[in-house]
Write a protein that holds these residues in place. Structure first.
Motif, PDB file in Angstrom:
ATOM      1  N   MET A   1      -0.147   9.822   2.812  1.00 15.71           N
ATOM      2  CA  MET A   1      -0.453   8.454   3.230  1.00 15.71           C
ATOM      3  C   MET A   1       0.694   7.500   2.873  1.00 15.71           C
ATOM      4  SD  MET A   1      -4.540   8.113   2.449  1.00 15.71           S
ATOM      5  CE  MET A   1      -4.693   6.596   3.399  1.00 15.71           C
ATOM      6  N   ALA A   2       1.450   7.850   1.850  1.00 13.63           N
ATOM      7  CA  ALA A   2       2.604   7.037   1.475  1.00 13.63           C
ATOM      8  C   ALA A   2       3.798   7.309   2.383  1.00 13.63           C
ATOM      9  CB  ALA A   2       2.991   7.311   0.027  1.00 13.63           C
ATOM     10  N   GLY A   3       3.691   8.358   3.199  1.00 13.46           N
ATOM     11  CA  GLY A   3       4.825   8.715   4.048  1.00 13.46           C
ATOM     12  C   GLY A   3       5.980   9.278   3.259  1.00 13.46           C
ATOM     13  N   GLN A   4       5.654   9.982   2.156  1.00 14.46           N
ATOM     14  CA  GLN A   4       6.683  10.528   1.260  1.00 14.46           C
ATOM     15  C   GLN A   4       6.616  12.057   1.279  1.00 14.46           C
ATOM     16  OE1 GLN A   4       8.927   8.748  -0.431  1.00 14.46           O
ATOM     17  NE2 GLN A   4       8.134   6.784   0.296  1.00 14.46           N
ATOM     18  N   PRO A   5       7.345  12.711   2.174  1.00 19.94           N
ATOM     19  CA  PRO A   5       7.246  14.174   2.263  1.00 19.94           C
ATOM     20  C   PRO A   5       7.650  14.897   0.982  1.00 19.94           C
ATOM     21  CG  PRO A   5       9.056  13.331   3.619  1.00 19.94           C
ATOM     22  CD  PRO A   5       8.250  12.155   3.191  1.00 19.94           C
ATOM     23  N   LEU A   6       8.591  14.348   0.237  1.00 21.83           N
ATOM     24  CA  LEU A   6       8.968  15.022  -1.009  1.00 21.83           C
ATOM     25  C   LEU A   6       7.856  14.917  -2.051  1.00 21.83           C
ATOM     26  CD1 LEU A   6      12.762  14.148  -1.416  1.00 21.83           C
ATOM     27  CD2 LEU A   6      11.693  16.187  -0.421  1.00 21.83           C
ATOM     28  N   GLU A   7       7.104  13.826  -2.026  1.00 16.72           N
ATOM     29  CA  GLU A   7       5.935  13.734  -2.911  1.00 16.72           C
ATOM     30  C   GLU A   7       4.875  14.760  -2.502  1.00 16.72           C
ATOM     31  OE1 GLU A   7       5.474  12.298  -5.660  1.00 16.72           O
ATOM     32  OE2 GLU A   7       6.626  10.442  -5.778  1.00 16.72           O
ATOM     33  N   VAL A   8       4.785  15.044  -1.201  1.00 13.18           N
ATOM     34  CA  VAL A   8       3.870  16.093  -0.739  1.00 13.18           C
ATOM     35  C   VAL A   8       4.290  17.436  -1.335  1.00 13.18           C
ATOM     36  CG1 VAL A   8       3.046  17.388   1.271  1.00 13.18           C
ATOM     37  CG2 VAL A   8       3.257  14.893   1.387  1.00 13.18           C
ATOM     38  N   VAL A   9       5.594  17.721  -1.304  1.00 12.71           N
ATOM     39  CA  VAL A   9       6.091  18.974  -1.883  1.00 12.71           C
ATOM     40  C   VAL A   9       5.824  19.004  -3.387  1.00 12.71           C
ATOM     41  CG1 VAL A   9       8.145  20.381  -2.309  1.00 12.71           C
ATOM     42  CG2 VAL A   9       7.848  19.244  -0.103  1.00 12.71           C
ATOM     43  N   ALA A  10       6.031  17.878  -4.061  1.00  4.01           N
ATOM     44  CA  ALA A  10       5.750  17.821  -5.502  1.00  4.01           C
ATOM     45  C   ALA A  10       4.283  18.098  -5.779  1.00  4.01           C
ATOM     46  CB  ALA A  10       6.156  16.455  -6.056  1.00  4.01           C
ATOM     47  N   SER A  11       3.405  17.637  -4.897  1.00  5.01           N
ATOM     48  CA  SER A  11       1.972  17.901  -5.045  1.00  5.01           C
ATOM     49  C   SER A  11       1.673  19.384  -4.824  1.00  5.01           C
ATOM     50  CB  SER A  11       1.172  17.037  -4.066  1.00  5.01           C
ATOM     51  OG  SER A  11       1.421  15.662  -4.286  1.00  5.01           O
ATOM     52  N   LEU A  12       2.363  19.998  -3.855  1.00  6.48           N
ATOM     53  CA  LEU A  12       2.219  21.439  -3.645  1.00  6.48           C
ATOM     54  C   LEU A  12       2.690  22.222  -4.867  1.00  6.48           C
ATOM     55  CD1 LEU A  12       3.392  21.865   0.060  1.00  6.48           C
ATOM     56  CD2 LEU A  12       1.114  22.365  -0.841  1.00  6.48           C
TER      57      LEU A  12
ATOM     58  N   ARG B   1       0.802  -1.226   0.000  1.00  4.82           N
ATOM     59  CA  ARG B   1       0.000   0.000   0.000  1.00  4.82           C
ATOM     60  C   ARG B   1       0.833   1.272   0.000  1.00  4.82           C
ATOM     61  NH1 ARG B   1      -5.004  -1.729   4.041  1.00  4.82           N
ATOM     62  NH2 ARG B   1      -5.736  -3.441   2.707  1.00  4.82           N
ATOM     63  N   VAL B   2       1.985   1.244   0.649  1.00  6.16           N
ATOM     64  CA  VAL B   2       2.814   2.450   0.666  1.00  6.16           C
ATOM     65  C   VAL B   2       3.212   2.842  -0.753  1.00  6.16           C
ATOM     66  CG1 VAL B   2       5.062   3.382   1.319  1.00  6.16           C
ATOM     67  CG2 VAL B   2       3.678   2.179   3.018  1.00  6.16           C
ATOM     68  N   GLU B   3       3.694   1.888  -1.529  1.00 10.51           N
ATOM     69  CA  GLU B   3       4.095   2.215  -2.902  1.00 10.51           C
ATOM     70  C   GLU B   3       2.890   2.569  -3.752  1.00 10.51           C
ATOM     71  OE1 GLU B   3       6.728   0.639  -6.699  1.00 10.51           O
ATOM     72  OE2 GLU B   3       6.540  -0.631  -4.915  1.00 10.51           O
ATOM     73  N   LEU B   4       1.764   1.902  -3.524  1.00 14.78           N
ATOM     74  CA  LEU B   4       0.562   2.234  -4.297  1.00 14.78           C
ATOM     75  C   LEU B   4       0.103   3.662  -4.006  1.00 14.78           C
ATOM     76  CD1 LEU B   4      -1.500  -1.079  -4.149  1.00 14.78           C
ATOM     77  CD2 LEU B   4      -0.671   0.068  -6.214  1.00 14.78           C
ATOM     78  N   HIS B   5       0.191   4.083  -2.746  1.00 14.07           N
ATOM     79  CA  HIS B   5      -0.153   5.480  -2.433  1.00 14.07           C
ATOM     80  C   HIS B   5       0.793   6.436  -3.157  1.00 14.07           C
ATOM     81  CE1 HIS B   5      -3.425   5.057   0.353  1.00 14.07           C
ATOM     82  NE2 HIS B   5      -2.747   4.301   1.203  1.00 14.07           N
ATOM     83  N   SER B   6       2.073   6.090  -3.202  1.00 16.36           N
ATOM     84  CA  SER B   6       3.042   6.936  -3.893  1.00 16.36           C
ATOM     85  C   SER B   6       2.731   7.014  -5.385  1.00 16.36           C
ATOM     86  CB  SER B   6       4.453   6.399  -3.673  1.00 16.36           C
ATOM     87  OG  SER B   6       5.409   7.218  -4.302  1.00 16.36           O
ATOM     88  N   LEU B   7       2.398   5.879  -5.995  1.00 12.43           N
ATOM     89  CA  LEU B   7       2.030   5.864  -7.412  1.00 12.43           C
ATOM     90  C   LEU B   7       0.725   6.616  -7.647  1.00 12.43           C
ATOM     91  CD1 LEU B   7       2.959   2.145  -8.179  1.00 12.43           C
ATOM     92  CD2 LEU B   7       4.107   4.179  -9.099  1.00 12.43           C
ATOM     93  N   ARG B   8      -0.184   6.510  -6.692  1.00 12.21           N
ATOM     94  CA  ARG B   8      -1.447   7.256  -6.797  1.00 12.21           C
ATOM     95  C   ARG B   8      -1.175   8.759  -6.776  1.00 12.21           C
ATOM     96  NH1 ARG B   8      -5.899   8.419  -2.847  1.00 12.21           N
ATOM     97  NH2 ARG B   8      -4.473   7.732  -1.198  1.00 12.21           N
ATOM     98  N   ALA B   9      -0.242   9.171  -5.904  1.00 12.86           N
ATOM     99  CA  ALA B   9       0.115  10.593  -5.853  1.00 12.86           C
ATOM    100  C   ALA B   9       0.680  11.060  -7.190  1.00 12.86           C
ATOM    101  CB  ALA B   9       1.133  10.837  -4.735  1.00 12.86           C
ATOM    102  N   ARG B  10       1.582  10.277  -7.772  1.00 11.43           N
ATOM    103  CA  ARG B  10       2.164  10.662  -9.059  1.00 11.43           C
ATOM    104  C   ARG B  10       1.120  10.710 -10.165  1.00 11.43           C
ATOM    105  NH1 ARG B  10       6.498   7.452 -11.494  1.00 11.43           N
ATOM    106  NH2 ARG B  10       6.697   9.309 -12.804  1.00 11.43           N
ATOM    107  N   SER B  11       0.138   9.822 -10.101  1.00  9.87           N
ATOM    108  CA  SER B  11      -0.918   9.807 -11.112  1.00  9.87           C
ATOM    109  C   SER B  11      -1.745  11.089 -11.042  1.00  9.87           C
ATOM    110  CB  SER B  11      -1.832   8.592 -10.909  1.00  9.87           C
ATOM    111  OG  SER B  11      -1.114   7.382 -11.034  1.00  9.87           O
ATOM    112  N   TYR B  12      -2.109  11.482  -9.826  1.00  9.45           N
ATOM    113  CA  TYR B  12      -2.893  12.711  -9.675  1.00  9.45           C
ATOM    114  C   TYR B  12      -2.053  13.951  -9.998  1.00  9.45           C
ATOM    115  CZ  TYR B  12      -7.076  10.490  -7.754  1.00  9.45           C
ATOM    116  OH  TYR B  12      -8.224   9.748  -7.604  1.00  9.45           O
ATOM    117  N   GLN B  13      -0.747  13.894  -9.731  1.00  9.61           N
ATOM    118  CA  GLN B  13       0.105  15.014 -10.127  1.00  9.61           C
ATOM    119  C   GLN B  13       0.113  15.172 -11.649  1.00  9.61           C
ATOM    120  OE1 GLN B  13       3.956  14.253  -8.396  1.00  9.61           O
ATOM    121  NE2 GLN B  13       3.126  14.165  -6.331  1.00  9.61           N
TER     122      GLN B  13
END
Length: 412
Positions: free
Chosen positions: A203-214, A163-175
């Motif tokens: 949810m993926a615990g990826q703070p840099l992905e959070v910044v990328a989303s910002l 699930r952690v990696e899936l959340h990360s991939l989900r974040a990239r998809s929405y980005q």
């Protein structure tokens, strides 16, 4: 001694007062800041772009010639925009974004078909970003309209270890969705997509992905002319990342995001007419790019020395410094960047030539950009704006190549 004629800024100030408008009123009507209006009226911020002149005229309820007496008849006449079609390349994706992404999963509905494997999801997300960087919006819409529901269902039913990696991939998809909605002027949908990306990244615990989303959210806010919100999104990330960058061992991925956010702040300040802050953020981004020493594509930002120079061109155009923009552009080789970034660079070159009334050179830049990313150039609001400006500058002698480009872009 004769009295010199009033400047353009003074005319705007007089017309605003005659209309009973405050600087804040005119700023709101223009989708700009009050400081921008003040700088225009004082002559600090030049007003050369024809579309801005027309926007000021519309906001003040006057003709362009009352602002600029030297305006040509073709410029003074209103532009018929009724024939401009709305792009529907992302309509399918917009529908897929609507509502809860996996409502059935809340009611314990099992998936009706096998989910892709993690490896397959990785490939699918990478493919989505390839479409983004190629500005292939129709293909991206079909791709993400299928991928997003699949990944939303999968993340709710997958083994805990996945699930952690899936959340990360989900974040990239929405980005990817957010980036494309922004480029097709659908900022409301971009905001929704960026917000979902931010949640998935956390949810993926990826703070840099959070910044990328910002980063994607800031671009959505800019497109909506919500500069204060765009600045808050970018500045919140810079405030956190800047102290971390003091560590010589700071990862390049963090540095890329810090540099990319400084470029966002440079664009925001350029649109606000703040030259000193624009240059400060460009300088900071340049320092970070030099530290990286190469063009990278961390979090699909394409940050690096070349992208900093591209933003120097873009911000110079925003500030009305067309000559400086063209000088910088002449030294740029964008061939190593994506088709989208190359097309956007050429779009800024066309804007600079348009500001200097170089119809032929601006048209040539637009046509070259079209070879890189036809969907982007035919649908981008700036491209259409430039095409209208060039047609107005041409008067009755519109070059055939420009007329054909206008037809392809739906510009009347």
């Amino acid at each position: 001694m004769s009295t010199p004629p009033p400047t353009t800024g003074q005319r705007i100030k007089d017309l605003r007062r005659a209309a009973g408008m405050s600087q804040a009123d005119l700023a709101t009507a223009m989708g700009r800041s009050e400081s921008w209006v003040s700088q225009v009226e004082r002559g600090v911020q030049p007003v050369e772009r024809l579309a801005i002149l027309q926007g000021l005229a519309d906001a003040l309820g006057v003709s362009v010639r009352e602002i600029r007496p030297d305006a040509s008849p073709s410029l003074a006449a209103p532009v018929d925009e009724t024939a401009e079609p709305e792009s529907n390349d992302l309509d399918g994706l917009r529908v897929a974004l609507t509502g809860h992404p996996a409502l059935g999963s809340l009611f314990d509905h099992a998936p009706t078909s096998p989910a892709p494997t993690l490896a397959e999801f990785r490939d699918l997300v990478d493919q989505a970003w390839e479409y983004v960087h190629a500005s292939s919006f129709a293909a991206l819409s079909d791709h993400l309209a299928k991928l997003l529901p699949e990944i939303e269902v999968a993340v709710r039913h997958a083994p805990a270890a996945d699930r952690v990696e899936l959340h990360s991939l989900r974040a990239r998809s929405y980005q990817a969705a957010a980036a494309s909605f922004t480029r097709q002027d659908q900022a409301d949908a971009a905001w929704v997509a960026a917000d979902r990306a931010l949640q998935a990244a956390e949810m993926a615990g990826q703070p840099l992905e959070v910044v990328a989303s910002l980063f994607r959210m800031a671009h959505a806010f800019m497109r909506q002319q919500h500069m204060d919100q765009a600045e808050q999104a970018a500045k919140s990330a810079v405030d956190v990342l800047d102290p971390r960058a003091e560590n010589p061992a700071c990862p390049p991925e963090e540095l890329s995001l810090l540099g990319a956010m400084n470029l966002v702040l440079a664009v925001i300040n350029a649109r606000e007419g703040n030259r000193s802050e624009t240059q400060a953020h460009l300088n900071r981004a340049g320092e970070i790019a030099a530290r990286l020493g190469e063009d990278r594509n961390d979090f699909d930002t394409e940050f690096g020395p070349t992208n900093v120079r591209l933003h120097a061109v873009s911000t110079a155009v925003e500030l009305g410094d067309a000559g400086l923009a063209l000088e910088i552009a002449a030294e740029v080789n964008a061939g190593g960047l994506s088709a989208e970034r190359q097309a956007r660079f050429l779009l800024d070159v066309a804007r600079a030539h348009s500001q200097r009334r170089h119809v032929g050179e601006a048209t040539a830049a637009l046509l070259e950009a079209e070879t890189h990313a036809p969907e982007q150039i035919r649908d981008h609001h700036l491209a259409r704006e430039i095409i209208r400006d060039l047609i107005q500058l041409s008067g009755r002698r519109v070059p055939e190549t420009l007329r054909e480009l206008a037809d392809r872009s739906g510009v009347s």
